[in-house]
Scaffold this motif. Structure first.
Motif, PDB file in Angstrom:
ATOM      1  N   LEU A 216       7.216 -42.065 134.604  1.00 26.60           N
ATOM      2  CA  LEU A 216       8.377 -42.953 134.572  1.00 26.60           C
ATOM      3  C   LEU A 216       9.513 -42.403 135.443  1.00 26.60           C
ATOM      4  CD1 LEU A 216       9.626 -45.507 133.440  1.00 26.60           C
ATOM      5  CD2 LEU A 216      10.399 -44.189 131.461  1.00 26.60           C
ATOM      6  N   LYS A 217       9.781 -41.099 135.326  1.00 24.75           N
ATOM      7  CA  LYS A 217      10.827 -40.496 136.150  1.00 24.75           C
ATOM      8  C   LYS A 217      10.457 -40.589 137.622  1.00 24.75           C
ATOM      9  CE  LYS A 217      13.646 -36.303 136.538  1.00 24.75           C
ATOM     10  NZ  LYS A 217      13.881 -34.933 135.993  1.00 24.75           N
ATOM     11  N   PHE A 218       9.191 -40.347 137.919  1.00 21.55           N
ATOM     12  CA  PHE A 218       8.687 -40.511 139.284  1.00 21.55           C
ATOM     13  C   PHE A 218       8.990 -41.915 139.794  1.00 21.55           C
ATOM     14  CE2 PHE A 218       5.528 -41.776 142.354  1.00 21.55           C
ATOM     15  CZ  PHE A 218       5.197 -40.651 143.078  1.00 21.55           C
ATOM     16  N   ALA A 219       8.666 -42.907 138.969  1.00 22.36           N
ATOM     17  CA  ALA A 219       8.853 -44.302 139.374  1.00 22.36           C
ATOM     18  C   ALA A 219      10.333 -44.638 139.565  1.00 22.36           C
ATOM     19  CB  ALA A 219       8.230 -45.229 138.330  1.00 22.36           C
ATOM     20  N   VAL A 220      11.201 -44.121 138.675  1.00 22.48           N
ATOM     21  CA  VAL A 220      12.637 -44.400 138.780  1.00 22.48           C
ATOM     22  C   VAL A 220      13.202 -43.830 140.075  1.00 22.48           C
ATOM     23  CG1 VAL A 220      14.896 -43.890 137.782  1.00 22.48           C
ATOM     24  CG2 VAL A 220      13.017 -44.610 136.304  1.00 22.48           C
ATOM     25  N   PHE A 221      12.859 -42.583 140.385  1.00 24.33           N
ATOM     26  CA  PHE A 221      13.371 -41.954 141.604  1.00 24.33           C
ATOM     27  C   PHE A 221      12.869 -42.676 142.854  1.00 24.33           C
ATOM     28  CE2 PHE A 221      14.629 -37.373 140.244  1.00 24.33           C
ATOM     29  CZ  PHE A 221      15.427 -37.912 139.231  1.00 24.33           C
ATOM     30  N   LYS A 222      11.584 -43.032 142.853  1.00 20.94           N
ATOM     31  CA  LYS A 222      11.036 -43.769 143.994  1.00 20.94           C
ATOM     32  C   LYS A 222      11.716 -45.130 144.143  1.00 20.94           C
ATOM     33  CE  LYS A 222       7.672 -41.237 145.818  1.00 20.94           C
ATOM     34  NZ  LYS A 222       7.573 -40.898 147.252  1.00 20.94           N
ATOM     35  N   THR A 223      11.996 -45.766 143.005  1.00 13.02           N
ATOM     36  CA  THR A 223      12.642 -47.075 143.039  1.00 13.02           C
ATOM     37  C   THR A 223      14.053 -46.976 143.607  1.00 13.02           C
ATOM     38  OG1 THR A 223      11.353 -47.839 141.135  1.00 13.02           O
ATOM     39  CG2 THR A 223      13.389 -49.034 141.631  1.00 13.02           C
TER      40      THR A 223
END
Length: 514
Positions: free
Chosen positions: A147-154
């Motif tokens: 989830l953190k990965f996805a938030v930063f990428k977003t």
């Protein structure tokens, strides 16, 4: 214990949220790029992005995968693994950035972009920031912080999006307004008149997308800054040597692998049929490749989840059977994506500006190429899991040789068509070589009969769609077919797509022993 296939699918979905958003937004900019930029300017953007893709492989040193390997070993502190990786990548990429700043003038002149030295420095900054954050993103994947990965990428892609919107839709109007006040035109403005002219041009050109990427990289680095500062750094020289011994062969193998993906972009400069206007051909080619983005998108999001998943399952008793099952589901879903794009290409192609649509014919070839590339990723896990990473060099070099040969021989006569078929031939050869070596050194019980059935089924459905189109539709939407005829055509194609999905599901649900 949770079903491992469901776990993999769940992680793929989470990683895919950011990856899908990134690719979708990037894809949504294609209509603007292909309408606001000339084919030549879009070709320049493509060339710079090709340099970035290849150089990043060098600067990361293969340590993304190396971190997964050593952080999962018993008796090794994962913090030390990532500390070593960060130190190495920070040092190497920092030196590269310094070189790009110092030698920006000579590099720009050598490439034929005098006056655009700032773009050379932007590329250096992008590579430095992306290389360092690649290790930090790898740690999130290792810790399964999807989830953190996805938030930063977003956040990163939204920053790039906002920067593009400002540059393409606000900044040119602002320059025109400033020029009007000064009684001149936008082309005559200087950096003394508008400070942002130190950074980009007054009118849309290739500097806009490159600068937008740099801004997004800066924001992404700032997101990681708290973690970066809190990180406890410890350097283990012996472990670093072991990590590099494992990772550098992957980097060397990855270099021709990525070079293989982008070699055709470099060869346009020397071998395109219209050598005087090769940037325009490259722009048309890249726009057509963008229509295949959904396939490469799925492969990327699958890779994010699958690589750490495969390593974590390496000690399981039935792990080889599991890897074989993953391949079957993967290929079947790729077939669905292939048909989902190609059966609706009449509508999808309208995304491109009129000057770019002549390259749409290569889309089926590129989609099939990406299917083979995804299969290659699955099969290539044998040398990563067994530690025989040196064989990756031979596999990728065989593909690079095929790409170079096809493009050099056929590009002077067939331009970007040679590029598309060069990818197809290259991935096919690499897949064949990898399968043969894998059978010898790390056999996995892939059921190639089932896999080929999925490929043949999607090919058969595509062939039927072409036959129906030739029988009942004399032209496509680009040539002025009526919307009623188009609707009928799309309904027929939808029936074919549902048929493929239903048959594939039945095939996958059939139970048989491995």
């Amino acid at each position: 214990m949770a079903n491992p296939l469901k776990q993999l699918a769940g992680d793929t979905a989470i990683y895919g949220l950011s990856t899908i958003l990134a690719r979708v937004i990037n894809f949504l900019f294609v209509p603007f790029y292909t309408r606001l930029l000339t084919t030549e300017s879009y070709g320049v953007v493509t060339e710079f992005l090709a340099y970035i893709a290849v150089l990043q492989v060098v600067l990361v040193l293969g340590l993304e995968t190396g971190c997964f390997r050593f952080a999962n070993k018993e008796g090794i502190n994962p913090d030390t693994v990532y500390s070593n990786a960060l130190s190495a990548v920070f040092g190497v990429s920092g030196l590269f950035l310094a070189a790009m700043i110092v030698f920006s003038g000579p590099v720009a002149a050598a490439l034929g972009y005098q006056g655009y030295e700032s773009c050379i420095m932007y590329v250096g900054g992008i590579l430095f920031l992306d290389s360092v954050t690649a290790i930090l993103f790898a740690r999130l994947r290792q810790e399964r912080k999807a989830l953190k990965f996805a938030v930063f990428k977003t956040i990163k892609i939204l920053t790039e999006t906002a920067s593009n919107l400002v540059l393409f839709f606000w900044f040119p109007a602002y320059c025109l307004k400033a020029a009007g006040k000064l009684g001149t035109d936008a082309a005559s403005l200087t950096a003394d008149d508008v400070w942002m002219l130190h950074l980009v041009s007054a009118t849309p050109d290739f500097t806009y997308p490159i600068f937008a990427i740099l801004v997004s990289c800066i924001v992404c680095a700032l997101l990681f800054l708290p973690s970066f500062l809190r990180f406890t750094y410890s350097f283990d020289r012996k472990l670093m040597c072991r990590m590099l011994a494992y990772s550098l062969p992957l980097m060397v193998a990855g270099l021709p692998g990525v070079a293989n993906d982008f070699l055709d972009r470099y060869l346009f400069r020397y071998f395109d049929t219209g050598a005087d206007n090769w940037r325009s051909s490259l722009g048309i080619y890249q726009a057509a490749v963008k229509l295949s983005v959904i396939m490469s998108l799925f492969i990327q999001m699958f890779r994010f989840a699958a690589e750490p998943f495969f390593f974590q399952r390496a000690r399981d008793k039935d792990m080889k059977t599991l890897y074989a099952k993953v391949m079957e589901y993967f290929v079947a879903f790729c077939g669905l994506i292939f048909l989902g794009v190609i059966l609706y290409i009449d509508v999808i192609s309208l995304i491109l500006g009129r000057d770019f649509r002549e390259g749409v014919g290569i889309v089926p070839v590129m989609l099939l190429s990406y299917v083979l590339l995804g299969m290659l990723f699955n099969v290539s896990m044998w040398y990563k899991l067994s530690g025989k990473t040196g064989y990756a060099i031979y596999i990728t070099m065989s593909g690079l040789a095929v790409t170079a040969a096809v493009n050099i021989i056929f590009m002077p006569a067939y331009s970007y068509w040679a590029s598309a078929f060069g990818h197809l031939a290259s991935y096919a050869v690499m897949l064949a070589v990898c399968v043969m070596l894998g059978r010898k050194y790390y056999p996995i019980p892939y059921r190639w009969g089932r896999i080929m059935m999925s490929l043949l089924l999607s090919g058969a459905v595509y062939a039927v769609s072409l036959w129906l189109d030739s029988m009942f539709f004399s032209s496509d939407v680009l040539d002025g077919v009526s919307w009623g005829s188009l609707a009928t055509k799309l309904i027929l194609h939808t029936v074919l797509l549902i048929f493929y999905a239903a048959v594939s599901w039945v095939m996958l649900r059939q139970r048989s022993e491995y």
